[in-house]
Write a protein that holds these residues in place. Structure first.
Motif, PDB file in Angstrom:
ATOM      1  N   ALA A 297     -27.022 -63.804  10.617  1.00 51.75           N
ATOM      2  CA  ALA A 297     -25.875 -64.581  11.103  1.00 51.75           C
ATOM      3  C   ALA A 297     -26.110 -65.270  12.440  1.00 51.75           C
ATOM      4  N   SER A 342     -24.745 -64.561   6.268  1.00 52.05           N
ATOM      5  CA  SER A 342     -24.903 -65.753   7.094  1.00 52.05           C
ATOM      6  C   SER A 342     -23.810 -65.767   8.160  1.00 52.05           C
ATOM      7  N   GLY A 343     -23.918 -66.685   9.073  1.00 51.34           N
ATOM      8  CA  GLY A 343     -22.915 -66.838  10.125  1.00 51.34           C
ATOM      9  C   GLY A 343     -23.002 -68.273  10.609  1.00 51.34           C
ATOM     10  N   LYS A 346     -23.494 -71.656   8.111  1.00 50.74           N
ATOM     11  CA  LYS A 346     -23.629 -70.976   6.810  1.00 50.74           C
ATOM     12  C   LYS A 346     -23.968 -71.958   5.675  1.00 50.74           C
ATOM     13  N   LEU A 356     -24.600 -64.187  -1.170  1.00 50.66           N
ATOM     14  CA  LEU A 356     -24.331 -64.611   0.211  1.00 50.66           C
ATOM     15  C   LEU A 356     -23.038 -63.984   0.730  1.00 50.66           C
ATOM     16  N   PHE A 358     -20.626 -63.716   4.476  1.00 51.75           N
ATOM     17  CA  PHE A 358     -20.403 -64.581   5.631  1.00 51.75           C
ATOM     18  C   PHE A 358     -19.721 -63.791   6.754  1.00 51.75           C
ATOM     19  N   SER A 360     -17.849 -64.616   9.717  1.00 52.16           N
ATOM     20  CA  SER A 360     -17.233 -65.778  10.378  1.00 52.16           C
ATOM     21  C   SER A 360     -17.174 -65.566  11.897  1.00 52.16           C
ATOM     22  N   TRP A 362     -19.503 -64.603  13.844  1.00 46.67           N
ATOM     23  CA  TRP A 362     -20.899 -64.447  14.254  1.00 46.67           C
ATOM     24  C   TRP A 362     -21.101 -64.640  15.756  1.00 46.67           C
ATOM     25  N   SER A 370     -22.120 -57.891  10.927  1.00 51.31           N
ATOM     26  CA  SER A 370     -22.695 -58.576   9.754  1.00 51.31           C
ATOM     27  C   SER A 370     -22.945 -57.571   8.636  1.00 51.31           C
TER      28      SER A 370
END
Ligand code: SPV
Ligand code: MG
Length: 536
Positions: A297, A342-343, A346, A356, A358, A360, A362, A370
């Motif tokens: 992230a 992810s962050g 993304k 995946l 996320f 948010s 991050w 995460s």
């Protein structure tokens, strides 16, 4: 084995045999509780795309029979045509039939190579009575337990009822266990005349293919031993295949036929796939059912322009993002179930075959938050930071740490002292004190604490950024993660903080030692080194 053919032939009850021409049809006949299998010459050869004129050799027929007897415990009666030549050819065949569990052989009094009875039947020559009787006698002399059904073809060939009765009697005297009287008439009348004329209590087998209108009560009233439905599975499958083919060809789509065709899952059922799974559980070493979670992230502001619009884990080394190196390595070690959290940016994560998640938040949270986002995938799991490159060997080493002994294991580098001078920071690991340095490499040690830039003389190695939790370790993780979340402490914590927290809570965390085989890419210089390293 179900009822034997010999018992069926001695019984006063009528039994019904259905044809089979391969393993799957034999399974279906068995599942549908017929009394036995007729291994039909017509359907076995037609299913091979061949004529019923002895184009298949006896040994090719035995290959098919192998699959039939493997697929069914019903008694099998082989339609052996004329017995493939002289008495000697026939007993040679019977020798093989015994080995593959075929209980009975039906031979017809025609001449090798024969043709199907419904194809120019009246033009086909019949074998001489004493030659055919000798064949029956030879089988019964050599293999008394083999059930012999002698098939009288006189009515088919147009030789009349007297000849049929004469032959039936001769074959009975020669030792046949039953007589199959064959007819191509559209009704039972000819067969009925024959039975009345012969007036024998010897076992009888009928094949009502052309006289299909016959009332089933007739068979029981006349105490017919076996009624054979000789070709109906092949005929129905050809009809069904033709119908489906027409539709698919016309529609160029499967939409209209999907619910007309047999479900694939039921093919698995018929072929006992579930038994395979339970045997696999019993006999195979436990599978590597590891999955992986990659924490990717962060932006990585230390890279300046490079990570302005690209997260750190997508920085490319030799035109390939760091994350892809990780996924490739995990895949190569058999780990296919991979989650990526992810962050920052993304939308840049366009990786097939990964789940995946996320984070948010991050910007304001750390690696632990995460991980929290992907907690549903915490099972028997390898957790990886998104900014490191590692070899297959490291993942294998971590995978092989036995489950349930060490439920939480971090990977720790033994050679850290050489390159850590180039780092902005490193995460030192302190383990329980050990005296003998020689056991250092092979063993797993209990972790006492993790600390950023831990004084080198207090540290026993460097945390690689890879760890494994077993199924039980995941439960421990989830319990504490839930607790931290409730008390609102989760957001500020790194994974390293969390490990220290677990140790404080008396959970056991172990370090498995490796000697290099990874790179932490935390500044431009190391990125440059990494590219060179990958090129070497
Ligand atoms: C077969 O099924 O191959 C038979 C029976 O021999 S019939 O085709 O009716 O002759
Ligand atoms: Mg036949």
């Amino acid at each position: 084995m179900k009822n034997s053919l010999s018992k069926i032939l001695k019984s006063k009850k009528t039994s019904f045999f259905m044809e089979a021409h391969n393993g799957i049809s034999a399974k279906l006949v068995t599942e549908n509780k017929f009394d036995g299998i007729w291994a039909s010459g017509l359907t076995i050869s037609a299913s091979m795309g061949l004529r019923d004129v002895n184009e298949m050799s006896w040994s090719q027929v035995c290959d098919i029979l192998n699959y039939i007897t493997l697929s069914s415990d019903l008694p099998v009666l082989l339609d052996a045509d004329t017995g493939y030549g002289s008495f000697n050819n026939t007993i040679h065949l019977v020798k093989h039939l015994k080995r593959i569990n075929v209980q009975g052989i039906c031979i017809e009094d025609k001449i090798f190579p024969k043709k199907n009875s419904f194809f120019q039947g009246n033009k086909q020559p019949l074998e001489e009575i004493d030659i055919f009787s000798g064949k029956i006698k030879a089988i019964k002399d050599k293999f008394p337990e083999m059930q012999v059904v002698a098939r009288v073809e006189s009515l088919i060939a147009g030789w009349g009822l007297d000849e049929a009765v004469k032959r039936a009697e001769a074959y009975k005297i020669a030792g046949a266990d039953a007589i199959l009287i064959h007819s191509k008439k559209k009704d039972i009348s000819e067969i009925d005349q024959f039975l009345n004329m012969w007036n024998s209590s010897h076992p009888i087998v009928l094949v009502p293919t052309t006289y299909y209108n016959t009332d089933p009560k007739y068979f029981t009233k006349k105490k017919i031993n076996i009624v054979i439905w000789a070709n109906h599975l092949l005929r129905t499958s050809i009809s069904s295949m033709s119908d489906i083919l027409k539709i698919i060809n016309k529609e160029k789509s499967l939409k209209k036929i999907e619910n007309k065709v047999f479900p694939v899952k039921d093919i698995f059922k018929i072929t006992d796939m579930d038994k395979l799974s339970s045997d696999e559980n019993k006999y195979l070493p436990k599978k590597n059912n590891l999955n992986a979670i990659i924490l990717a992230a962060t932006q990585g502001t230390e890279f300046g322009n490079l990570t302005k619009s690209l997260p750190k884990s997508l920085i490319e080394l030799n035109n390939k993002p760091i994350l892809n190196y990780q996924i490739d390595v995990l895949n190569k070690t058999g780990i296919k179930d991979i989650s990526v959290v992810s962050g920052f940016k993304k939308e840049k994560f366009k990786i097939p075959n990964v789940k995946l998640f996320f984070n948010s938040k991050w910007k304001s949270t750390s690696s632990l938050f995460s991980l929290w986002k992907a907690k549903e995938n915490l099972a028997n799991t390898i957790i990886s930071f998104g900014d490191i490159i590692y070899s297959e060997k490291l993942i294998k080493t971590l995978s092989q740490v036995s489950q349930n002994i060490e439920d939480i294991v971090i990977l720790c580098d033994n050679s850290w002292m050489n390159d850590s001078k180039d780092r902005n920071y490193y995460t030192g690991v302190k383990c329980r004190i050990f005296k003998n340095k020689n056991i250092f490499k092979e063993n797993i040690f209990k972790v006492l604490k993790l600390k950023t830039n831990l004084n080198k003389k207090d540290a026993n190695g460097e945390f690689v950024g890879l760890l494994k939790v077993s199924t039980k370790g995941s439960l421990i993780f989830k319990k504490h993660l839930n607790h931290l979340n409730k008390s609102n402490k989760l957001k500020g914590m790194t994974l390293e903080n969390f490990i220290n927290y677990l140790i404080e809570k008396n959970e056991k965390v172990y370090a498995k030692y490796v000697d290099g085989g990874w790179l932490d890419i935390d500044n431009d210089k190391l990125l440059f080194n990494a590219e060179n390293y990958m090129n070497d």
